[in-house]
Design a protein around this motif. Sequence first.
Motif, PDB file in Angstrom:
ATOM      1  N   SER A 219       0.727  -1.247   0.000  1.00  0.00           N
ATOM      2  CA  SER A 219      -0.076  -0.137   0.067  1.00  0.00           C
ATOM      3  C   SER A 219       0.772   1.282  -0.035  1.00  0.00           C
ATOM      4  O   SER A 219       0.280   2.256  -0.270  1.00  0.00           O
ATOM      5  N   SER A 221       3.846   1.473  -1.795  1.00  0.00           N
ATOM      6  CA  SER A 221       4.326   1.695  -3.281  1.00  0.00           C
ATOM      7  C   SER A 221       3.131   1.754  -4.236  1.00  0.00           C
ATOM      8  O   SER A 221       3.636   2.475  -5.284  1.00  0.00           O
ATOM      9  N   TYR A 222       1.836   1.227  -3.934  1.00  0.00           N
ATOM     10  CA  TYR A 222       1.004   1.388  -5.065  1.00  0.00           C
ATOM     11  C   TYR A 222      -0.407   2.199  -4.332  1.00  0.00           C
ATOM     12  O   TYR A 222      -1.193   2.656  -5.371  1.00  0.00           O
ATOM     13  N   GLY A 223      -0.249   2.646  -3.110  1.00  0.00           N
ATOM     14  CA  GLY A 223      -1.585   3.572  -2.658  1.00  0.00           C
ATOM     15  C   GLY A 223      -1.505   4.617  -3.363  1.00  0.00           C
ATOM     16  O   GLY A 223      -0.638   5.535  -3.308  1.00  0.00           O
ATOM     17  N   ALA A 226      -3.140   2.521  -7.357  1.00  0.00           N
ATOM     18  CA  ALA A 226      -3.791   1.268  -7.804  1.00  0.00           C
ATOM     19  C   ALA A 226      -5.055   1.154  -7.228  1.00  0.00           C
ATOM     20  O   ALA A 226      -5.439   1.701  -6.138  1.00  0.00           O
TER      21      ALA A 226
ATOM     22  N   ARG B 201       6.543   8.853   2.222  1.00  0.00           N
ATOM     23  CA  ARG B 201       5.072   9.387   2.788  1.00  0.00           C
ATOM     24  C   ARG B 201       5.164   8.742   4.432  1.00  0.00           C
ATOM     25  O   ARG B 201       6.010   7.655   4.667  1.00  0.00           O
ATOM     26  N   LEU B 298       1.283   8.773  -6.172  1.00  0.00           N
ATOM     27  CA  LEU B 298       2.220   7.740  -5.404  1.00  0.00           C
ATOM     28  C   LEU B 298       3.145   8.631  -4.530  1.00  0.00           C
ATOM     29  O   LEU B 298       3.229   8.009  -3.422  1.00  0.00           O
ATOM     30  N   THR B 303      -3.290   9.056   0.950  1.00  0.00           N
ATOM     31  CA  THR B 303      -4.353   8.127   0.355  1.00  0.00           C
ATOM     32  C   THR B 303      -4.995   7.587   1.640  1.00  0.00           C
ATOM     33  O   THR B 303      -4.795   7.759   2.853  1.00  0.00           O
ATOM     34  N   ASP B 305      -6.538   3.731   2.204  1.00  0.00           N
ATOM     35  CA  ASP B 305      -6.749   2.138   1.413  1.00  0.00           C
ATOM     36  C   ASP B 305      -7.274   1.404   2.631  1.00  0.00           C
ATOM     37  O   ASP B 305      -6.519   1.119   3.773  1.00  0.00           O
TER      38      ASP B 305
END
Lengths: 459, 459
Positions: A219, A221-223, A226, B201, B298, B303, B305
């Motif tokens: 999450s 690296s891609y959050g 993706a 992040r 990114l 984010t 998730d």
Amino acid sequence: MTPSPTDSAQTDLAALLDREGAERELFDLLRIPSVSADPAYKADMTRAAEFLQRKLASLGFTARVDATAGHPLVYAERQNVPGQPTVLIYGHYDVQPEAPLEEWTTPPFEPTVRDGRIYARGSTDDKGQAYAHVRGVELLLSQGELPVNVKFLLEGEEEVGSPNLEPYLREHADELKADVIVISDGSRFAPDVPTVTYGLRGLSYVEIHVQGANRDLHSGSYGGAAPNPINALAEIIAKLKDDQGRVTIPGFYDGVEELTGEEREMWARLPHSDEEFAASIGVPALPGEAGYSTLERLWARPTLDVNGIWGGYQGEGSKTVIPARAGAKVSMRLVPGQDPERITRLIQEYVPTIAPAGVTAEVRAHHGGQPVKVDLDSPYVKAADRALTRVYGKPAAFGRTGGSIPIVAAFRSLLGAPVLLVDFGLNEDAPHSPNESFAVEDYHNGILTSAYLLQELAE
Amino acid sequence: MTPSPTDSAQTDLAALLDREGAERELFDLLRIPSVSADPAYKADMTRAAEFLQRKLASLGFTARVDATAGHPLVYAERQNVPGQPTVLIYGHYDVQPEAPLEEWTTPPFEPTVRDGRIYARGSTDDKGQAYAHVRGVELLLSQGELPVNVKFLLEGEEEVGSPNLEPYLREHADELKADVIVISDGSRFAPDVPTVTYGLRGLSYVEIHVQGANRDLHSGSYGGAAPNPINALAEIIAKLKDDQGRVTIPGFYDGVEELTGEEREMWARLPHSDEEFAASIGVPALPGEAGYSTLERLWARPTLDVNGIWGGYQGEGSKTVIPARAGAKVSMRLVPGQDPERITRLIQEYVPTIAPAGVTAEVRAHHGGQPVKVDLDSPYVKAADRALTRVYGKPAAFGRTGGSIPIVAAFRSLLGAPVLLVDFGLNEDAPHSPNESFAVEDYHNGILTSAYLLQELAE
């Protein structure tokens, strides 16, 4: 004056009840530990079936024990009044397992009366309620011939999902032909409310599967870039209902039978309190479809409930994963006018259209069941009302139930006859729990109700 | 003419590389199976630590192996140039477990060169990259004194979450004092793109718990009237983002550092293709926050998730239950300007306010991590740029990474020095996977980069 059939139907049978005999026989039946789920009780299953077969034979029924791929069932018939209706009474002699045994105050297979209640496994579910019909027939026979033709079908696998009932119904459809089917295997609305249950909801049960990336992603690296299938699944589920609690699937409500004013008034008069209902399940409020009362939501409105959901990491601590997929089990309770296959198709078509970009969503069908409703104006419902009025001194309440009883739909569709649910039990009987019981008075009232009902169905 | 420090800094060190010696020594280190997760390799952990301690001592460092509550770490320092900056180089000598062993083409602890790549567990993560710094220092020492003071901290527990690093940093904060910290433990952007990573992040990780009724309910008997905590959880999750992909938690974006035009242009020039990115993870589209490119989403945007979700029945087949509760794990990646504790508090305050009627929702804090960014105008970043330009003949790319590296935030907060991430590896090295490798050229370029970087940091 020679008693006419009408006069006979007005006889007060209560005075003729053999209470002691009815209790003694039921206790004998309750002592047989006919637990269908446990192979250790296989011989007891046969003993219970033979007990019922002998009893019905002694009442002049043609009675037999029929083998199935599982436990046997008892079939009996007495058809001595040509031209009169035929009533098929369904019940089951198998019971739930007794576990947890240590929570029983007295042993589950030693029936004991305390405070006016018979404590025993199966006392209410369903030996007590089924045997009330046997004794009801016996009561009538003590006064002469039965007013209608009667068939009994008493199965031994209800508590394990009746896996062999449908094949039996198919195979014996001609033999089982009846004008009405009577089942007493549940609870009436409240202690002082004699109840006829005239409707059941149907069911469409599906699984939603959402696929994101081709593998679990980190999450970090891609959050943000993706797609996340859990977020997407939540979005899909949230979109399946609007802020009025209505299901948004296009066509979902097409054909739904609206409640009549008569039904709404009837249900509004039932002793129900939203506050008590909410308190009984420990919630601060009762959300639901706008514009309907709680009983209306439970009995006459379709639902959409998620029954299970999964995806990603569920263990202790944290894992920063964007999973490849997520899923949910969703059941929709259906009401008269809705067809389970059509509803399943509608949700299968709709979900992919509301899936967010980046994921694919698919709906897999599980199983379904037809909703069932008996016309309130049917002579069978009116006969049940009159019978209950004679027993309780007040007219019956007409309610429905929110659940789906697969065997009822099976009876309906395979035998083509309406099903009357006339329950003698109460929720407080605690069927399936330790210390299951059945009020002695409810048992005797059940016997009387059965006898009066057969009389009234003859009219 | 006597070489001045400036001239020496311009020496082409590439011609002086002892390629054969550098490879031989790294291979010796790679042969030690220092798997920190597996107690069976405990003695090898000590062997690897002692290998590094002896090597650094041989280069004139004061070097020692320090015990911790877990595996030992190696500390070494050479401080011969007072007045010059001090550079702390962090790396780790422990490696991931080798399983699944059968997928390795050649054994994980027998380093083998094929097609210009060194195949071995730890080749890129992190023995190869860490040892490049050791050889970089050695290269400089072959020409005279080091241009800066250098400290090495090489730990043995990075692959198991560095449980003893923070206590060590606290205890040795004075000794570890440095002007800048250099870490090479990751991947550069692309094979032909020398990269400085100047931001990470942060993280806020929480669990949402939704409570409905006080027990699991039957979806037939209660569906439509009782609150469903899974539907409620889905609604809550769906409400946490709007249709532009923005997080809706009030105050969530307060203080977020917006990207500069320079950064956006710089990233837009990086070799990145949305089509290839989407194809690499097998998705048809890349949803995300409107108004930002994929790299911006990114690296520079926060984010939300869902990392895990659960509730109700997850087994085979169907169960018609309205569960009493449901839950989800949610991680929010944070960017400079956001504080993990504040964000955690904001979501804890917000979720209960959007919970649908009938359920209660609670957010439990898990853990967090600070976002990190090094000023692009800092002399350290510029020094790294010059060093990379000397190695690769082209200027460095400046990117960030979407993940959170807890040790970086720990270095930053406990030692108070900026952290430069100068990665020598590539994603295709497959760290953590079978057949992990490190390009021979990347190893030698790493050695050169290390030497040039120490020279440039002296300027």
